[in-house]
Write a protein that holds these residues in place. Structure first.
Motif, PDB file in Angstrom:
ATOM      1  N   VAL A   1     -47.504  20.434 -46.576  1.00  0.00           N
ATOM      2  CA  VAL A   1     -46.870  20.697 -47.870  1.00  0.00           C
ATOM      3  C   VAL A   1     -45.372  20.453 -47.744  1.00  0.00           C
ATOM      4  N   ILE A   2     -44.814  19.764 -48.735  1.00  0.00           N
ATOM      5  CA  ILE A   2     -43.371  19.506 -48.752  1.00  0.00           C
ATOM      6  C   ILE A   2     -42.818  20.060 -50.057  1.00  0.00           C
ATOM      7  N   SER A   3     -41.870  20.957 -49.950  1.00  0.00           N
ATOM      8  CA  SER A   3     -41.253  21.514 -51.162  1.00  0.00           C
ATOM      9  C   SER A   3     -39.899  22.101 -50.787  1.00  0.00           C
ATOM     10  N   PRO A   4     -38.907  21.994 -51.696  1.00  0.00           N
ATOM     11  CA  PRO A   4     -37.619  22.622 -51.373  1.00  0.00           C
ATOM     12  C   PRO A   4     -37.712  24.149 -51.377  1.00  0.00           C
ATOM     13  N   ASP A   5     -38.732  24.699 -52.045  1.00  0.00           N
ATOM     14  CA  ASP A   5     -38.896  26.161 -52.094  1.00  0.00           C
ATOM     15  C   ASP A   5     -40.057  26.554 -51.198  1.00  0.00           C
ATOM     16  N   ASN A   6     -39.805  27.491 -50.280  1.00  0.00           N
ATOM     17  CA  ASN A   6     -40.907  27.840 -49.394  1.00  0.00           C
ATOM     18  C   ASN A   6     -41.761  28.973 -49.971  1.00  0.00           C
TER      19      ASN A   6
ATOM     20  N   CYS B   1     -38.738  32.790 -76.294  1.00  0.00           N
ATOM     21  CA  CYS B   1     -39.126  33.997 -77.031  1.00  0.00           C
ATOM     22  C   CYS B   1     -39.388  35.160 -76.085  1.00  0.00           C
ATOM     23  N   GLU B   2     -40.039  34.873 -74.948  1.00  0.00           N
ATOM     24  CA  GLU B   2     -40.323  35.971 -74.019  1.00  0.00           C
ATOM     25  C   GLU B   2     -39.044  36.504 -73.394  1.00  0.00           C
ATOM     26  N   PHE B   3     -38.072  35.614 -73.130  1.00  0.00           N
ATOM     27  CA  PHE B   3     -36.798  36.090 -72.592  1.00  0.00           C
ATOM     28  C   PHE B   3     -36.126  37.003 -73.624  1.00  0.00           C
TER      29      PHE B   3
ATOM     30  N   PRO C   1     -36.315  13.738 -61.025  1.00  0.00           N
ATOM     31  CA  PRO C   1     -35.863  12.476 -60.410  1.00  0.00           C
ATOM     32  C   PRO C   1     -36.943  11.756 -59.590  1.00  0.00           C
ATOM     33  N   PHE C   2     -37.741  12.489 -58.815  1.00  0.00           N
ATOM     34  CA  PHE C   2     -38.741  11.833 -57.968  1.00  0.00           C
ATOM     35  C   PHE C   2     -39.818  11.154 -58.824  1.00  0.00           C
ATOM     36  N   THR C   3     -40.249  11.831 -59.889  1.00  0.00           N
ATOM     37  CA  THR C   3     -41.302  11.247 -60.727  1.00  0.00           C
ATOM     38  C   THR C   3     -40.763  10.050 -61.515  1.00  0.00           C
TER      39      THR C   3
ATOM     40  N   PRO D   1     -50.896  20.534 -72.711  1.00  0.00           N
ATOM     41  CA  PRO D   1     -49.667  21.323 -72.759  1.00  0.00           C
ATOM     42  C   PRO D   1     -49.125  21.625 -71.358  1.00  0.00           C
ATOM     43  N   ALA D   2     -47.785  21.780 -71.264  1.00  0.00           N
ATOM     44  CA  ALA D   2     -47.169  22.090 -69.959  1.00  0.00           C
ATOM     45  C   ALA D   2     -47.348  23.577 -69.708  1.00  0.00           C
ATOM     46  N   LEU D   3     -48.525  23.915 -69.206  1.00  0.00           N
ATOM     47  CA  LEU D   3     -48.850  25.326 -68.995  1.00  0.00           C
ATOM     48  C   LEU D   3     -49.342  25.540 -67.582  1.00  0.00           C
TER      49      LEU D   3
ATOM     50  N   LEU E   1     -44.050  35.533 -65.290  1.00  0.00           N
ATOM     51  CA  LEU E   1     -43.319  36.801 -65.218  1.00  0.00           C
ATOM     52  C   LEU E   1     -41.830  36.613 -64.924  1.00  0.00           C
ATOM     53  N   LEU E   2     -41.360  35.367 -64.887  1.00  0.00           N
ATOM     54  CA  LEU E   2     -39.921  35.141 -64.640  1.00  0.00           C
ATOM     55  C   LEU E   2     -39.028  35.801 -65.709  1.00  0.00           C
ATOM     56  N   PRO E   3     -39.401  35.714 -67.017  1.00  0.00           N
ATOM     57  CA  PRO E   3     -38.553  36.403 -67.997  1.00  0.00           C
ATOM     58  C   PRO E   3     -38.413  37.901 -67.685  1.00  0.00           C
TER      59      PRO E   3
HETATM   60  P1  FAD Z   1     -44.063  24.012 -60.951  1.00  0.00           P
HETATM   61  O1  FAD Z   1     -44.833  25.281 -60.979  1.00  0.00           O
HETATM   62  O2  FAD Z   1     -42.770  23.936 -61.696  1.00  0.00           O
HETATM   63  O3  FAD Z   1     -43.804  23.636 -59.435  1.00  0.00           O
HETATM   64  C1  FAD Z   1     -43.071  22.516 -59.043  1.00  0.00           C
HETATM   65  C2  FAD Z   1     -42.858  22.627 -57.555  1.00  0.00           C
HETATM   66  O4  FAD Z   1     -42.354  21.389 -57.063  1.00  0.00           O
HETATM   67  C3  FAD Z   1     -41.832  23.677 -57.154  1.00  0.00           C
HETATM   68  O5  FAD Z   1     -42.311  24.358 -56.036  1.00  0.00           O
HETATM   69  C4  FAD Z   1     -40.595  22.864 -56.781  1.00  0.00           C
HETATM   70  O6  FAD Z   1     -39.799  23.505 -55.823  1.00  0.00           O
HETATM   71  C5  FAD Z   1     -41.259  21.622 -56.200  1.00  0.00           C
HETATM   72  N1  FAD Z   1     -40.449  20.417 -56.242  1.00  0.00           N
HETATM   73  C6  FAD Z   1     -39.568  20.032 -57.172  1.00  0.00           C
HETATM   74  N2  FAD Z   1     -39.063  18.827 -56.851  1.00  0.00           N
HETATM   75  C7  FAD Z   1     -39.643  18.439 -55.701  1.00  0.00           C
HETATM   76  C8  FAD Z   1     -39.548  17.290 -54.893  1.00  0.00           C
HETATM   77  N3  FAD Z   1     -38.740  16.286 -55.184  1.00  0.00           N
HETATM   78  N4  FAD Z   1     -40.307  17.245 -53.767  1.00  0.00           N
HETATM   79  C9  FAD Z   1     -41.136  18.247 -53.443  1.00  0.00           C
HETATM   80  N5  FAD Z   1     -41.270  19.356 -54.189  1.00  0.00           N
HETATM   81  C10 FAD Z   1     -40.537  19.446 -55.302  1.00  0.00           C
HETATM   82  N6  FAD Z   1     -47.312  28.715 -68.464  1.00  0.00           N
HETATM   83  C11 FAD Z   1     -48.326  29.453 -68.923  1.00  0.00           C
HETATM   84  O7  FAD Z   1     -49.464  28.982 -68.936  1.00  0.00           O
HETATM   85  N7  FAD Z   1     -48.144  30.735 -69.356  1.00  0.00           N
HETATM   86  C12 FAD Z   1     -46.925  31.327 -69.344  1.00  0.00           C
HETATM   87  O8  FAD Z   1     -46.758  32.479 -69.736  1.00  0.00           O
HETATM   88  C13 FAD Z   1     -45.822  30.573 -68.851  1.00  0.00           C
HETATM   89  N8  FAD Z   1     -44.606  31.126 -68.780  1.00  0.00           N
HETATM   90  C14 FAD Z   1     -43.582  30.421 -68.236  1.00  0.00           C
HETATM   91  C15 FAD Z   1     -42.351  31.026 -68.100  1.00  0.00           C
HETATM   92  C16 FAD Z   1     -41.291  30.349 -67.530  1.00  0.00           C
HETATM   93  C17 FAD Z   1     -39.973  31.012 -67.378  1.00  0.00           C
HETATM   94  C18 FAD Z   1     -41.483  29.010 -67.083  1.00  0.00           C
HETATM   95  C19 FAD Z   1     -40.341  28.260 -66.455  1.00  0.00           C
HETATM   96  C20 FAD Z   1     -42.698  28.388 -67.226  1.00  0.00           C
HETATM   97  C21 FAD Z   1     -43.769  29.086 -67.801  1.00  0.00           C
HETATM   98  N9  FAD Z   1     -45.017  28.504 -67.951  1.00  0.00           N
HETATM   99  C22 FAD Z   1     -46.064  29.240 -68.413  1.00  0.00           C
HETATM  100  C23 FAD Z   1     -45.237  27.086 -67.613  1.00  0.00           C
HETATM  101  C24 FAD Z   1     -45.737  26.960 -66.190  1.00  0.00           C
HETATM  102  O9  FAD Z   1     -44.941  27.677 -65.308  1.00  0.00           O
HETATM  103  C25 FAD Z   1     -45.736  25.494 -65.789  1.00  0.00           C
HETATM  104  O10 FAD Z   1     -46.546  24.773 -66.674  1.00  0.00           O
HETATM  105  C26 FAD Z   1     -46.257  25.361 -64.367  1.00  0.00           C
HETATM  106  O11 FAD Z   1     -45.357  25.976 -63.487  1.00  0.00           O
HETATM  107  C27 FAD Z   1     -46.440  23.907 -63.984  1.00  0.00           C
HETATM  108  O12 FAD Z   1     -46.874  23.867 -62.664  1.00  0.00           O
HETATM  109  P2  FAD Z   1     -46.480  22.659 -61.706  1.00  0.00           P
HETATM  110  O13 FAD Z   1     -47.206  22.885 -60.437  1.00  0.00           O
HETATM  111  O14 FAD Z   1     -46.638  21.394 -62.400  1.00  0.00           O
HETATM  112  O15 FAD Z   1     -44.907  22.807 -61.487  1.00  0.00           O
END
Ligand code: FAD
Length: 567
Positions: free
Chosen positions: A70-75, A211-213, A316-318, A445-447, A82-84
């Motif tokens: 696994v490669i990610s900047p966040d470990n 809205c949640e924030f 940027p990567f995508t 949807p981006a969920l 629940l971020l809000p």
């Molecule tokens: P993400 O979860 O964003 O993960 C991306 C990962 O890629 C991260 O670990 C990041 O560090 C890593 N990364 C970034 N760039 C690179 C790179 N160049 N190389 C390697 N790794 C990289 N969805 C719901 O269904 N219900 C909710 O209530 C809801 N609430 C939300 C509240 C907030 C505040 C936010 C921000 C989002 C919310 N969402 C919610 C949306 C949901 O979080 C996203 O749709 C979901 O996180 C998408 O998952 P993902 O794996 O595509 O990306």
């Protein structure tokens, strides 16, 4: 998603991961190559990201099916819904995080703290950058891209004065900013006008995150800060939501949008609709409102805090990957993948993308739906009645479950296409409807639930492919067949991805709402609704550890209130 016992017990039974080294003396385009674990007969699976899509894939993978890196900047993985709550201290930072190494332990995978910055599709390697310093190439046999998306600017300037809410650092700096503004506002030397500015909190974007924030901020003000700050200061607090559409939460059922607007009005929050933010300055924000008569007016309001939460665009990567595959990758917002989540344009199908960075294309589905309509209503007919339309939509939804939620929502949208309001739509209007279906089908949807379902699907699919290729005969066939042929074989081995919408939740400040699709909604403005909302997220946690931490945070909040120190 959470499998208590299995995950956690297996995690402690496994050996620690191997140390990653460089291939001695080997360079590719000036950068060293990492020697990732490679067991005889197993493929190297490299996963980019540690978010919802990546983690759901990892959790579904069988131990020993692949050599995983696994490669990610966040470990860590962040439970984003629940971020809000973290921004105001309802829950603590660590309660929404799970270390990626803990999640990886079961599959004995390796982790590199780095961001992918380039890809060589021919040599099958990704270039990773570690903390903005060293770069190295990581080889893969299969690559899963789950890097999420970044905020879209919509042409507004001054975003450097805004907070975003995507990472744990964002949540932390929001929390500090809110408390800092309150402390500055109570200083005896602060002029009245400045106090008003400091206590004006603006949210750009009326989607679920904005809205949640706003709802969490309202809870913080009314449940905690009111006990510690003078009444005159509390009365100055303003929460303003600026929304470009005509309603907030416009992706949910209109009943929920209206309910949210009523709740926010009751909480004395200001919702400004049909308005686009133009620029943000250090102390003010400009926006433009479009009025029903077509006229536009510009406004400027003082602000002490701005949250930018207005939709997503390519990271940027995508973007770089899409540029490399620009012949077929034409979408401005996400990587186009086929119904098996394989990136369009990669011949052998070895690169997958999921979650916010990907959009699934179902070309055959749309063709089938058109055919279904033609056969049901005869190509020659010039009009379709509302009843015929409903029957058709139901038939199509039953036949294509992956598109069911979009199709069924169309049944409620008849009026959108019936422009002259006579209860019938013409074939031209029907064609508009098909274009609309097309845009809906290619844009899940981006969920978190989309990313999570895609991850589970991909994990199971990859397990299956590992088994398909486990015999010597299959391995030989794979080595001998062309990339395109292999793509075809694999498409037959794994069924296409089907998304099942399980409903969308929104917390609205001592009130919660849920949209289950097809017009089924839930709204509640009492404590029971709040605890129901919490119980859903508690149930979806990725580990027992975060469940316990969350339960403790909520209990702590109930007994002592939120922490109001500026930390
Ligand atoms: P993400 O979860 O964003 O993960 C991306 C990962 O890629 C991260 O670990 C990041 O560090 C890593 N990364 C970034 N760039 C690179 C790179 N160049 N190389 C390697 N790794 C990289 N969805 C719901 O269904 N219900 C909710 O209530 C809801 N609430 C939300 C509240 C907030 C505040 C936010 C921000 C989002 C919310 N969402 C919610 C949306 C949901 O979080 C996203 O749709 C979901 O996180 C998408 O998952 P993902 O794996 O595509 O990306």
């Amino acid at each position: 998603m959470y499998h208590m016992g299995k995950d956690e017990i297996e995690a402690f039974d496994t050996e620690p991961p191997l140390e990653l080294k460089l291939v001695p003396g080997a360079l590719h385009r000036g950068h060293p190559i990492v020697l990732t674990p490679h067991t005889e007969g197993r493929e190297r699976l490299v996963v980019l990201g540690s978010g919802w899509g990546a983690v759901s894939t990892l959790k579904a993978l069988e131990c020993g099916a692949y050599d995983v890196t696994v490669i990610s900047p966040d470990n860590y993985f962040i439970f984003t819904p629940l971020l809000p709550s973290v921004t105001v201290g309802t829950v603590e930072f660590r309660s929404v995080l799970e270390a990626i190494r803990r999640i990886l332990k079961r599959t004995r995978g390796s982790y590199i703290e780095a961001a992918a910055v380039d890809i060589d599709l021919e040599r099958k390697m990704v270039l990773v950058e570690q903390a903005g310093e060293d770069k190295a190439w990581v080889p893969y046999d299969r690559l899963v891209i789950g890097v999420g998306a970044q905020s879209i600017t919509h042409g507004a300037t001054g975003l450097e004065y805004c907070h975003k809410l995507k990472t744990i650092h964002d949540a932390r700096s929001i929390r500090q900013h809110i408390m800092a503004n309150f402390e500055k506002a109570v200083r005896p030397t602060t002029p009245q006008e400045e106090k008003q500015r400091l206590l004006t909190f603006v949210v750009c974007g009326g989607g679920p995150t904005g809205c949640e924030f706003a709802a969490e901020l309202y809870d913080f003000l009314t449940e905690d800060l009111k006990h510690y700050f003078p009444k005159a200061v509390q009365e100055m607090v303003k929460v303003v939501i600026v929304q470009s559409q005509d309603h907030i939460l416009n992706m949910m059922d209109s009943v929920i949008s209206e309910f949210a607007e009523r709740e926010f009005a009751r909480h004395k929050m200001t919702v400004i609709t049909n308005s686009r933010v133009l620029s943000i300055g250090e102390t003010s924000l400009k926006y433009k409102t479009c009025h029903p008569d077509g006229s536009q007016t510009e406004h400027e309001i003082p602000q002490g805090f701005v949250l930018w939460s207005t939709g997503l665009s390519l990271a940027p990567f995508t973007r770089l990957l899409c540029d490399k595959l620009s012949d077929v990758q034409k979408n401005q917002h996400a990587i186009i993948v086929d119904a098996h989540l394989r990136v369009k344009g990669v011949a052998d199908g070895s690169v997958y993308a999921l979650g916010d960075c990907a959009t699934v294309e179902y070309p055959h589905l749309l063709n089938h739906i058109t055919e279904l309509f033609d056969s049901a209503h005869h190509v020659g007919s010039s009009e379709i009645t509302r009843a015929e339309f409903r029957v058709f939509v139901k038939e199509a939804a039953a036949k294509y479950p992956s598109a069911a939620s979009h199709l069924l929502s169309l049944a409620c949208d008849f009026d959108r296409f019936d422009t002259d309001g006579n209860g019938r739509i013409s074939i031209d209007e029907f064609e508009h409807m098909l274009e609309y279906v097309d845009s809906k089908l290619t844009a899940l949807p981006a969920l978190a639930q989309v990313a999570s379902q895609e991850g589970v699907y991909l994990g199971h699919g990859l397990n299956h492919l590992a088994k398909v290729y486990s015999s010597d005969e299959a391995t030989r066939l794979k080595a001998e067949s062309s990339p395109e042929a292999r793509r075809g074989i694999e498409a037959h081995a794994v069924a296409p991805f089907m998304y099942h919408h399980r409903g969308t939740l929104a917390y609205l400040g001592r009130a919660a709402a849920a949209d289950f699709g097809e017009g089924t909604t839930f709204r509640g403005s009492n404590l029971a609704a709040k605890y129901l909302w919490r119980s859903v997220y508690w149930n979806q946690q990725v580990s027992l550890r975060t469940r316990l931490l969350l339960a403790m945070d909520w209990l702590k909040e109930l007994l002592f209130g939120r922490d109001i120190s500026k930390f």
